[in-house]
Design an enzyme around this catalytic site. Sequence first.
Site, PDB file in Angstrom:
ATOM      1  NE  ARG A  37      -4.078   1.700   2.486  1.00 35.42           N
ATOM      2  CZ  ARG A  37      -4.692   2.167   3.566  1.00 35.42           C
ATOM      3  NH1 ARG A  37      -4.190   1.947   4.763  1.00 35.42           N
ATOM      4  NH2 ARG A  37      -5.809   2.867   3.470  1.00 35.42           N
ATOM      5  CB  SER A  69      -5.879   4.982   0.348  1.00 35.25           C
ATOM      6  OG  SER A  69      -5.660   3.597   0.423  1.00 35.25           O
ATOM      7  CB  SER A  70     -11.181   2.285   0.514  1.00 42.07           C
ATOM      8  OG  SER A  70     -11.562   3.005  -0.639  1.00 42.07           O
ATOM      9  CD  GLN A  71     -11.817   0.042   7.811  1.00 46.75           C
ATOM     10  OE1 GLN A  71     -12.930   0.475   7.555  1.00 46.75           O
ATOM     11  NE2 GLN A  71     -11.541  -0.624   8.908  1.00 46.75           N
ATOM     12  N   PRO A  72      -8.514  -0.899   4.274  1.00 48.18           N
ATOM     13  CG  PRO A  72      -6.218  -1.226   4.557  1.00 48.18           C
ATOM     14  CD  PRO A  72      -7.334  -0.282   4.919  1.00 48.18           C
TER      15      PRO A  72
END
Length: 364
Positions: A37, A69-72
């Site tokens: 990431r 960046s979205s939450q994993p």
Amino acid sequence: MADADAQQRNEQLVSQLESSGCLRDPAVASAFRAVLRHHFLPGRPLEEVYEDSAIMTKMGDKGIPVSSSSQPAIMSIMLQQLQVKLGHRVLEIGAGTGFNAALIAHLVGRDGHVVTVDIDADLCEQARANLATAGVEGVEVIQADGADGWPPAAPYDRMILTVSASDLSPKWLDQLVEEGILVVPLALAGPIQQSVAFVRRGPSLVSSDVTTCGFMPLRGQMAPPPHVADSGLEPWLQGPEQPSGYVLPAADLRAGFESWLALTQNAYFRPRLRAEDAPVFGLRGAGGAALVVPEDDDYPVLVFGDGDGPAAALTAAHRAWAQTRPQVDQLSIEAHMMGGEVPTDATVRTVRRPHFTFMITTPS
Ligand SMILES: C[S@@+](CC[C@H](N)C(=O)[O-])C[C@H]1O[C@@H](n2cnc3c(N)ncnc32)[C@H](O)[C@@H]1O
């Protein structure tokens, strides 16, 4: 050295997603292990990058975030809903940093194809640079309004939005193969969103999986209409209100009762009593409503105007919910294109939007 540190932090994050139960598919887990990431968040400290959190990357006017960046965790859940296979052609709407597109590129392999679109040119440029730094090949980053899909590379086996929609675009359906899967964060009732995996069946889409999520809304042609404050629209909302005598336990609100009510009751209503106040929720009728208005730590149901009928319906809905405490993940959703045939079988809730009619049913 920095890369070894990143690898180690990434391994901890992926193991945590696996042990929490949200990351179960070995192919998706191997994508998360292969794509780091931090290549997509240049300049950010590694301890922030490898937390299971969303990271804002661009603010718009009025200080509202427009890209992140979205939450994993939710990324892993949505990629599992998408069921990507080697060789698939995939369209992502909402390129952002390019991280999710890189994960998809890993899932489709060399014989697949990934197109990711973003409405902002600067974000597309950054996503291309991030993909190059990470050494990811085979992703086309296109600046476009995702409302149109991306016809030059259609048809797609899979389509995913990483931005929320309050309706579907007929173009997404047109560009998806029969039995193809569309994953979309869908807002069918106020701010409440579900990530819905839809399977295309001719002119309709039928859900195969529904899970709660929270994404920023689409901009461009399919931006949701500006929020109209309900305060002042209905004279009876100005009071005086009466207690119904029914009080909801705070624990039931935390356990998802409002989401269930929103997606199962056509009379669900979410007004602001005063412009400066947070919205409240309840059920409405023709000349009044029953609303849950928090008072200290209590959640009493108050009756506004001619709201005795809605109060009885709200009380009955809560009593029924409290027996088994069902969650919205158990609902099924069908989407039928406007102008096409809409089945008339009984559903618990019908939501009509300009392009699609959504029919929601509870498990039998
Ligand atoms: C949560 S971010 C996407 C995160 C991204 N998938 C990633 O892995 O970093 C949502 C993105 O949707 C984009 N977006 C908003 N409206 C759009 C539209 N109409 N068409 C294409 N992209 C849009 C935003 O610019 C933003 O970058």
